[in-house]
Structures are given as structure tokens and as C-alpha cells.
Design a protein around this motif. Structure first.
Motif, PDB file in Angstrom:
ATOM      1  N   GLU A  56     120.192 -22.333 -37.910  1.00 35.86           N
ATOM      2  CA  GLU A  56     121.595 -22.335 -37.475  1.00 35.86           C
ATOM      3  C   GLU A  56     122.544 -22.501 -38.661  1.00 35.86           C
ATOM      4  O   GLU A  56     123.609 -21.897 -38.714  1.00 35.86           O
ATOM      5  CB  GLU A  56     121.835 -23.446 -36.444  1.00 35.86           C
TER       6      GLU A  56
ATOM      7  N   PHE B  69     119.130 -13.089 -33.850  1.00 38.21           N
ATOM      8  CA  PHE B  69     118.985 -14.437 -34.394  1.00 38.21           C
ATOM      9  C   PHE B  69     117.655 -15.057 -33.988  1.00 38.21           C
ATOM     10  O   PHE B  69     116.909 -15.561 -34.824  1.00 38.21           O
ATOM     11  CB  PHE B  69     120.156 -15.314 -33.929  1.00 38.21           C
TER      12      PHE B  69
ATOM     13  N   PHE C 152     119.443 -11.065 -39.167  1.00 34.15           N
ATOM     14  CA  PHE C 152     119.964 -11.452 -37.850  1.00 34.15           C
ATOM     15  C   PHE C 152     120.633 -10.256 -37.182  1.00 34.15           C
ATOM     16  O   PHE C 152     120.506 -10.047 -35.982  1.00 34.15           O
ATOM     17  CB  PHE C 152     120.966 -12.597 -37.968  1.00 34.15           C
ATOM     18  N   SER C 153     121.355  -9.479 -37.971  1.00 38.22           N
ATOM     19  CA  SER C 153     122.051  -8.308 -37.437  1.00 38.22           C
ATOM     20  C   SER C 153     121.056  -7.252 -36.952  1.00 38.22           C
ATOM     21  O   SER C 153     121.250  -6.642 -35.907  1.00 38.22           O
ATOM     22  CB  SER C 153     122.958  -7.722 -38.517  1.00 38.22           C
TER      23      SER C 153
ATOM     24  N   VAL D 104     123.981 -19.454 -40.446  1.00 36.55           N
ATOM     25  CA  VAL D 104     125.126 -18.757 -39.860  1.00 36.55           C
ATOM     26  C   VAL D 104     126.373 -19.630 -39.938  1.00 36.55           C
ATOM     27  O   VAL D 104     127.444 -19.179 -40.356  1.00 36.55           O
ATOM     28  CB  VAL D 104     124.839 -18.374 -38.386  1.00 36.55           C
TER      29      VAL D 104
ATOM     30  N   ILE E 232     127.045 -13.159 -34.050  1.00 39.93           N
ATOM     31  CA  ILE E 232     125.816 -13.916 -33.817  1.00 39.93           C
ATOM     32  C   ILE E 232     126.153 -15.226 -33.109  1.00 39.93           C
ATOM     33  O   ILE E 232     125.497 -15.607 -32.136  1.00 39.93           O
ATOM     34  CB  ILE E 232     125.067 -14.174 -35.141  1.00 39.93           C
TER      35      ILE E 232
ATOM     36  N   ALA F 218     128.418 -12.682 -38.661  1.00 40.00           N
ATOM     37  CA  ALA F 218     128.198 -14.106 -38.361  1.00 40.00           C
ATOM     38  C   ALA F 218     128.908 -14.495 -37.064  1.00 40.00           C
ATOM     39  O   ALA F 218     128.332 -15.179 -36.209  1.00 40.00           O
ATOM     40  CB  ALA F 218     128.673 -14.984 -39.516  1.00 40.00           C
TER      41      ALA F 218
ATOM     42  N   LEU G  26     124.211 -21.948 -31.397  1.00 39.26           N
ATOM     43  CA  LEU G  26     125.140 -21.976 -32.525  1.00 39.26           C
ATOM     44  C   LEU G  26     126.526 -22.497 -32.131  1.00 39.26           C
ATOM     45  O   LEU G  26     127.251 -23.006 -32.976  1.00 39.26           O
ATOM     46  CB  LEU G  26     125.268 -20.585 -33.142  1.00 39.26           C
TER      47      LEU G  26
ATOM     48  N   ILE H 142     121.818 -12.921 -42.790  1.00 42.09           N
ATOM     49  CA  ILE H 142     122.801 -12.200 -41.965  1.00 42.09           C
ATOM     50  C   ILE H 142     122.323 -10.782 -41.690  1.00 42.09           C
ATOM     51  O   ILE H 142     122.432 -10.283 -40.569  1.00 42.09           O
ATOM     52  CB  ILE H 142     124.197 -12.224 -42.639  1.00 42.09           C
TER      53      ILE H 142
END
Length: 192
Positions: free
Chosen positions: A48, A21, A16-17, A51, A103, A100, A110, A13
Motif C-alpha cells: 500500500e 494492485f 499495478f496498472s 501507492v 488504483i 496512482a 488503500l 505503478i
């Protein structure tokens, strides 16, 4: 085991932030979490899943709490507890869950994964509703009740995510439940 799972999810996370992603690889996640890529895949079979597990865990917890309620709990109260469980889980971990959610909101791949998780959960919820009524509720009525719960939950989460205020979800759940209770939600009517 659970500690490693959480460490991998937290690391993912955060990456990704920071990077997005699509730009983040499993190898990067493994390196920052100080585990091997195979360990990441053991806990999360796809990127995937890193998340979507936030939603899946939330839904699973809500369903398990419903199953744990005494059988004599009135069904409307039991169903409200499902929504309250989701609210409590999100409010208790709002920082990671907002990341999350954002994203998922920005990543089309997703959406499908989350829809599949939600669909399966709705089916399990409908089966539990049908079971709790001793079969007095038709399967279609149970499925519609589960769909309403899922819709209230999704709209309330969206309201929370847009506002950034933890209390927004509680208010949205209250408004949505009241609209359903009073019949103020338009329903389709076949032509005469």
C-alpha cells in the motif's frame, strides 16, 4: 538512494496498472526493478505504501513550502500556496499520479491508508496555521482552516482525475475557494 526509491515506485505503478494492485506481488516488483525484495521493503514497508507515497510526498512538499514562506506572508495567501503546491506537483507528474489515483479509487484497502496520511497531514497543517498566527487563531479555527484546505484539495484532485485534463484542477481549486470565500457553502445551523 532516491534513484532506487523512484525506480521501485515507477516499477510498482507500471505493474499495478498492467496487472492490478491485488495481482501484483512485492517479489514481482523487485524482479522487474532488479532489486531484492528486502530493498523494496526498506523503502516501502507495505505494498500500500508504494501507492500512498505519491500522496504523502505531495502533501509533505506542500507543507514544507508553507513552512518556507516568509512569516509576513498573509495567511490566506500562504494557504493558497499550499493548494498551488499540490497542483504543481500533480501537473508535473500527472501520468504516474493519475495511475496512482485510479488504483486508490478501485482498492478499498488503500482508502484507509490514504485517509490516515491525509489526517496526519491535516493535523500538521493546522498546527502550522496556529503557529503562523502566533496563537491568535484558536486551535479549532486552525483545524477548520486545515480541513477546508484538505477538502478543496481532495475535490480538485477528484475533478482532475475524472476529467483527465491538467487544467481541471486549477479550475476546481478556483471554484472551491470562491465558494468558501463568498459563503456560498451551506453551513449547519443549530435549531432555534
Amino acid at each position: 538512494m532516491e534513484r532506487t526509491r523512484r525506480l521501485i515506485a515507477d516499477t510498482a505503478i507500471a505493474l499495478f496498472s498492467e496487472q492490478g494492485f491485488d495481482a501484483t506481488t512485492i517479489d514481482q516488483i523487485a524482479a522487474v526493478a532488479e532489486v531484492g525484495p528486502r530493498t523494496v521493503y526498506r523503502y516501502y514497508p507495505t505494498k500500500e505504501a508504494l501507492v500512498v507515497h505519491f500522496a504523502a510526498d505531495t502533501l509533505h512538499t506542500a507543507l514544507e513550502e508553507l513552512r518556507g514562506l516568509p512569516e509576513e506572508t498573509p495567511l490566506p495567501q500562504a494557504l493558497y500556496q499550499v493548494l498551488d503546491s499540490v497542483r504543481r506537483t500533480i501537473e508535473g507528474d500527472s501520468e504516474r499520479r493519475i495511475v496512482a489515483f485510479r488504483i486508490v479509487y478501485r482498492t478499498l484497502s488503500l482508502h484507509a491508508e490514504l485517509r490516515a496520511v491525509t489526517w496526519l497531514w491535516r493535523e500538521s497543517l493546522a498546527a502550522e496555521i496556529h503557529r503562523r498566527t502566533g496563537g491568535r487563531t484558536t486551535e479549532m479555527a486552525a483545524a477548520l482552516a486545515a480541513a477546508n484546505i484538505a477538502a478543496v484539495m481532495e475535490l480538485s484532485i477528484l475533478e482532475w482525475a475524472r476529467s483527465g485534463e491538467p487544467a481541471a484542477m486549477t479550475l476546481a481549486v478556483g471554484r472551491a475557494v470562491e465558494l468558501l470565500r463568498t459563503g456560498d457553502v451551506p453551513m449547519p445551523t443549530p435549531p432555534m
